[in-house]
Design a protein around this motif. Structure first.
Motif, PDB file in Angstrom:
ATOM      1  N   ASN A  13      45.072  50.530  55.493  1.00 16.84           N
ATOM      2  CA  ASN A  13      45.875  51.381  54.615  1.00 16.84           C
ATOM      3  C   ASN A  13      47.358  51.053  54.737  1.00 16.84           C
ATOM      4  O   ASN A  13      48.087  51.094  53.750  1.00 16.84           O
ATOM      5  CB  ASN A  13      45.628  52.847  54.953  1.00 16.84           C
ATOM      6  CG  ASN A  13      46.485  53.777  54.124  1.00 16.84           C
ATOM      7  OD1 ASN A  13      47.539  54.213  54.586  1.00 16.84           O
ATOM      8  ND2 ASN A  13      46.042  54.058  52.912  1.00 16.84           N
TER       9      ASN A  13
ATOM     10  N   GLU B 288      44.847  50.099  49.693  1.00 21.18           N
ATOM     11  CA  GLU B 288      43.556  50.772  49.786  1.00 21.18           C
ATOM     12  C   GLU B 288      43.693  52.081  50.564  1.00 21.18           C
ATOM     13  O   GLU B 288      44.377  52.145  51.592  1.00 21.18           O
ATOM     14  CB  GLU B 288      42.552  49.849  50.481  1.00 21.18           C
ATOM     15  CG  GLU B 288      41.129  50.300  50.325  1.00 21.18           C
ATOM     16  CD  GLU B 288      40.150  49.233  50.780  1.00 21.18           C
ATOM     17  OE1 GLU B 288      38.954  49.521  50.733  1.00 21.18           O
ATOM     18  OE2 GLU B 288      40.577  48.149  51.190  1.00 21.18           O
TER      19      GLU B 288
ATOM     20  N   ASP C  88      38.443  55.012  51.419  1.00 21.61           N
ATOM     21  CA  ASP C  88      37.795  53.845  50.828  1.00 21.61           C
ATOM     22  C   ASP C  88      37.630  52.727  51.851  1.00 21.61           C
ATOM     23  O   ASP C  88      36.574  52.085  51.927  1.00 21.61           O
ATOM     24  CB  ASP C  88      38.597  53.330  49.629  1.00 21.61           C
ATOM     25  CG  ASP C  88      38.531  54.291  48.444  1.00 21.61           C
ATOM     26  OD1 ASP C  88      37.590  55.113  48.409  1.00 21.61           O
ATOM     27  OD2 ASP C  88      39.415  54.202  47.564  1.00 21.61           O
ATOM     28  N   ALA C  89      38.664  52.489  52.645  1.00 24.82           N
ATOM     29  CA  ALA C  89      38.574  51.461  53.688  1.00 24.82           C
ATOM     30  C   ALA C  89      37.524  51.844  54.717  1.00 24.82           C
ATOM     31  O   ALA C  89      36.745  50.996  55.175  1.00 24.82           O
ATOM     32  CB  ALA C  89      39.933  51.274  54.348  1.00 24.82           C
TER      33      ALA C  89
END
Length: 154
Positions: free
Chosen positions: A75, A80, A84-85
């Protein structure tokens, strides 16, 4: 010759020898069965994959903590988001675990249910827990932990 046919003392000796030998054979068979029963009962306890299940849980807990740190690093270096990561890294971990355990003939499914944050901002101190479903099956033993609570901010 006639006196030998009427003499039956030797028959009793032969008959008692036969009976004693049959008794000894029976005792040997029983002793052998007892040894085999002890072997199979102790071997059944060894066949339970307790260590494999414990190792899977331990790896999942450790990797969830590492994935948390890695998702914050991703991040900070890309656009991202942390969830989500985290999802992507955890999915990669799940695929790798399936392949590793499949080599040994075991079916493993490690899937993430949710990420719990105290504030919803996803800073390093805000992600507290991850809920994970862990399933293990080796054809004999089926283990399911749904959901397994993992504290990732230790």
């Amino acid at each position: 010759m006639g006196s030998l046919r009427k003499d039956t003392k030797g028959q009793w000796i032969a008959l008692s020898g036969l009976v004693i030998s049959l008794i000894l054979i029976g005792l040997a068979v029983l002793a052998n069965q007892a040894i085999l029963a002890g072997y199979h009962s102790s071997n059944a306890a060894l066949e339970f994959p307790k260590e494999n299940i414990r190792e899977l849980n331990l790896h999942t807990h450790d990797n969830a903590r590492m994935i948390r740190s890695m998702s914050f690093y991703i991040n900070s270096t890309t656009n991202e988001t942390v969830p989500d990561a985290f999802d992507q890294l955890f999915d990669n971990y799940s695929i790798q675990m399936k392949k590793l355990y499949a080599v040994h003939g075991e079916v493993v499914d490690v899937s993430m249910v949710s990420i719990n944050s105290t504030t919803g901002k996803y800073t390093m101190d805000d992600i507290d827990m991850v809920l994970v479903n862990i399933t293990y099956d080796d054809g004999i033993t089926h283990y399911v932990a749904e959901p397994e609570l993992i504290e990732v901010n230790k």
